[in-house]
Write a protein that holds these residues in place. Structure first.
Motif, mmCIF file in Angstrom:
data_model
loop_
_atom_site.group_PDB
_atom_site.id
_atom_site.type_symbol
_atom_site.label_atom_id
_atom_site.label_comp_id
_atom_site.label_asym_id
_atom_site.label_seq_id
_atom_site.Cartn_x
_atom_site.Cartn_y
_atom_site.Cartn_z
ATOM 1 N N LEU A 379 5.276 0.200 -11.311
ATOM 2 C CA LEU A 379 4.819 -0.871 -10.433
ATOM 3 C C LEU A 379 3.304 -0.885 -10.315
ATOM 4 N N TYR A 380 2.686 0.285 -10.399
ATOM 5 C CA TYR A 380 1.255 0.420 -10.125
ATOM 6 C C TYR A 380 0.400 0.169 -11.363
ATOM 7 N N ARG A 381 1.052 -0.285 -12.446
ATOM 8 C CA ARG A 381 0.305 -0.836 -13.578
ATOM 9 C C ARG A 381 -0.066 -2.281 -13.322
ATOM 10 N N PHE A 382 0.540 -2.890 -12.313
ATOM 11 C CA PHE A 382 0.419 -4.320 -12.073
ATOM 12 C C PHE A 382 -0.187 -4.584 -10.700
ATOM 13 N N VAL A 383 -0.736 -5.791 -10.525
ATOM 14 C CA VAL A 383 -1.319 -6.175 -9.245
ATOM 15 C C VAL A 383 -0.263 -6.156 -8.148
ATOM 16 N N VAL A 384 0.991 -6.415 -8.488
ATOM 17 C CA VAL A 384 2.057 -6.461 -7.486
ATOM 18 C C VAL A 384 2.174 -5.143 -6.718
ATOM 19 N N GLY A 385 1.697 -4.041 -7.289
ATOM 20 C CA GLY A 385 1.755 -2.750 -6.607
ATOM 21 C C GLY A 385 0.792 -2.619 -5.446
ATOM 22 N N CYS A 386 -0.172 -3.555 -5.333
ATOM 23 C CA CYS A 386 -1.144 -3.485 -4.232
ATOM 24 C C CYS A 386 -0.447 -3.518 -2.874
ATOM 25 N N LYS A 387 0.610 -4.329 -2.758
ATOM 26 C CA LYS A 387 1.251 -4.508 -1.456
ATOM 27 C C LYS A 387 1.996 -3.259 -1.006
ATOM 28 N N ALA A 388 2.268 -2.331 -1.918
ATOM 29 C CA ALA A 388 2.898 -1.067 -1.546
ATOM 30 C C ALA A 388 1.860 0.024 -1.304
ATOM 31 N N ALA A 389 0.827 0.077 -2.155
ATOM 32 C CA ALA A 389 -0.158 1.150 -2.055
ATOM 33 C C ALA A 389 -1.079 1.001 -0.853
ATOM 34 N N ALA A 390 -1.585 -0.204 -0.603
ATOM 35 C CA ALA A 390 -2.620 -0.395 0.417
ATOM 36 C C ALA A 390 -2.158 -0.001 1.821
ATOM 37 N N PRO A 391 -1.002 -0.469 2.308
ATOM 38 C CA PRO A 391 -0.596 -0.058 3.665
ATOM 39 C C PRO A 391 -0.237 1.416 3.750
ATOM 40 N N ARG A 392 0.289 1.968 2.669
ATOM 41 C CA ARG A 392 0.670 3.385 2.665
ATOM 42 C C ARG A 392 -0.559 4.269 2.822
ATOM 43 N N VAL A 393 -1.581 3.996 2.035
ATOM 44 C CA VAL A 393 -2.815 4.774 2.114
ATOM 45 C C VAL A 393 -3.477 4.593 3.474
ATOM 46 N N THR A 394 -3.480 3.378 3.976
ATOM 47 C CA THR A 394 -4.108 3.107 5.273
ATOM 48 C C THR A 394 -3.441 3.903 6.385
ATOM 49 N N ARG A 395 -2.122 3.933 6.413
ATOM 50 C CA ARG A 395 -1.420 4.693 7.453
ATOM 51 C C ARG A 395 -1.761 6.178 7.368
ATOM 52 N N ALA A 396 -1.837 6.696 6.152
ATOM 53 C CA ALA A 396 -2.168 8.110 5.983
ATOM 54 C C ALA A 396 -3.572 8.413 6.487
ATOM 55 N N ILE A 397 -4.524 7.548 6.167
ATOM 56 C CA ILE A 397 -5.905 7.770 6.593
ATOM 57 C C ILE A 397 -6.036 7.632 8.099
ATOM 58 N N MET A 398 -5.320 6.706 8.694
ATOM 59 C CA MET A 398 -5.348 6.561 10.146
ATOM 60 C C MET A 398 -4.907 7.856 10.821
ATOM 61 N N ARG A 399 -3.845 8.469 10.293
ATOM 62 C CA ARG A 399 -3.374 9.724 10.882
ATOM 63 C C ARG A 399 -4.367 10.854 10.646
ATOM 64 N N GLN A 400 -4.934 10.880 9.440
ATOM 65 C CA GLN A 400 -5.825 11.983 9.074
ATOM 66 C C GLN A 400 -7.116 11.964 9.863
ATOM 67 N N THR A 401 -7.745 10.783 9.953
ATOM 68 C CA THR A 401 -9.061 10.704 10.584
ATOM 69 C C THR A 401 -8.996 10.502 12.090
#
Length: 405
Positions: A379-401
């Motif tokens: 999925l992450y070879r394609f632009v369509v993967g943005c909608k899965a990666a972006a919120p996932r990373v954001t939630r992780a960073i919110m918890r971390q920082t």
């Protein structure tokens, strides 16, 4: 407003919650989510550089427009809205310039102040990262999101390395193919990139020879808008292509991560073989020289030209050899990662070992896009993967920082 928290060009020794390295679809999507939650971020890199400077006019997206949205948390800046507000019309296949215009429009709306300075080095000191820029500035951050372009990962087989650059290149090296007018060009590869570049080279006036180790696998003509309910039950529409496996990759985007690495490797290898879109067929058949199920057994320079010998003994004299041999994620090729930081990142065949949140073995260091392929799937070879990666990373960073609270 949140978007005002992007780095300003004159800031020195600034501290940020997050630095995003790369301003392509994944970098912009992650930044849009981070900004929406009030984090103080910087985005460095030339906006859509790969798409604008390394893909020639006349290219088309293999994906549908409805599978090519960049991601923002409230779906305000979709491709559909762009069509409503701009002069472009929804169509298939989507011209590359239409996608570029959409992505630039998205950036202006959601991530308005990208700093287009290149990152020189990223290091980790104690509990924070130091990001040095090529203009001499350096900033500090609690987290880094790496969203590098594909050009870093261009696969250039070693057996061609002895050829001089005037005779050899990778397809990603070219944003303009008119220099090949009147030239004989050998294109190595049999996937979408190889076949589309072959068509574009022919249309630019070159005599083209395509050498592919397997027969060209032509995808079935697109029928997504006219498929019956029964056909959609058997193989539902999905961003990559119709089918339940592709549907699961898109709508259960973190499931793939749970499988053992050897299973993931086998799936990627067996289910995503090189293929070319049916709409390229009439631009290729009878127009370029196809050498299917052939290997290049030898290639040498003679008299300023490339002498290519194929596995059946036939010979081609060419002015240029273009490698359309795909990409391989290997973070050692990312020049901005300081050697001391690289040594801390655990890898498998060059790809970083990632947590379920796209975080590497270095706390606070995340990788998205093609770099995450081996961990999270095709999925992450394609632009369509943005909608899965972006919120996932954001939630992780919110918890971390603990930022944005």
């Amino acid at each position: 407003m949140a978007k005002e928290k992007i780095v300003q060009r004159n800031s020195i020794d600034a501290q940020y919650d997050v630095v995003v390295v790369g301003a392509g679809p994944y970098g912009l999507s992650v930044a849009a989510h981070l900004l929406a939650y009030g984090l103080n971020i910087a985005v460095f890199g030339k906006t859509l550089e790969l798409w604008r400077n390394h893909m020639p006019d006349g290219m088309f997206l293999r994906s549908h427009w409805w599978a090519s949205h960049l991601s923002d948390p409230h779906n305000l800046w979709s491709f559909e809205r762009f069509f409503q507000e701009a002069s472009h019309q929804a169509c298939y296949p989507v011209p590359i310039n239409t996608f570029i215009d959409y992505a630039l429009w998205f950036q202006q709306q959601a991530v308005s102040n990208v700093d287009e300075t290149y990152v020189s080095t990223v290091e980790r000191h104690d509990e924070r990262f130091v990001v040095r820029l090529v203009d001499g500035r350096h900033v500090y951050s609690s987290a880094i999101v790496m969203a590098p372009g594909l050009s870093y990962y261009a696969h250039r087989p070693a057996e061609y390395a002895h050829l001089p650059p005037e005779l050899l290149s990778h397809s990603v090296d070219h944003g303009d193919l008119h220099r090949f007018q009147g030239k004989h060009v050998v294109v190595v590869g049999g996937g979408q990139g190889a076949i589309e570049y072959a068509a574009l080279l022919h249309e630019a006036g070159a005599s083209v020879h395509v050498v592919a180790r397997h027969p060209i696998f032509w995808l079935a003509p697109d029928r997504s808008s006219e498929r019956s309910l029964f056909e959609q039950i058997l193989a539902p529409n999905a961003g990559i292509a119709p089918g339940w496996k592709n549907w699961a990759l898109e709508y259960l985007p973190y499931l793939f991560y749970r499988f053992p690495q050897h299973t993931k490797n086998k799936f990627i290898r067996n289910h995503y073989v090189p293929a070319a879109s049916d709409w390229l067929r009439e631009r290729i058949i009878g127009r370029v020289n196809l050498y299917e199920s052939h290997l290049i057994s030898k290639v040498d320079e003679a008299g300023g030209r490339a002498q290519v010998v194929l596995s059946d003994g036939s010979k081609i004299t060419a002015d240029h050899v273009m490698l359309a041999t795909g990409y391989h994620a290997d973070i050692s090729r990312l020049p901005m990662l300081h050697p001391s930081l690289l040594r801390q990142i655990q890898t498998n065949q060059g790809s970083p070992l990632l947590s379920p949140w796209f975080e590497s073995s270095v706390p606070g260091l995340y990788f998205v896009g093609f770099t995450a392929l081996r961990a999270f799937g095709p999925l992450y070879r394609f632009v369509v993967g943005c909608k899965a990666a972006a919120p996932r990373v954001t939630r992780a960073i919110m918890r971390q920082t603990g930022a944005g609270k």
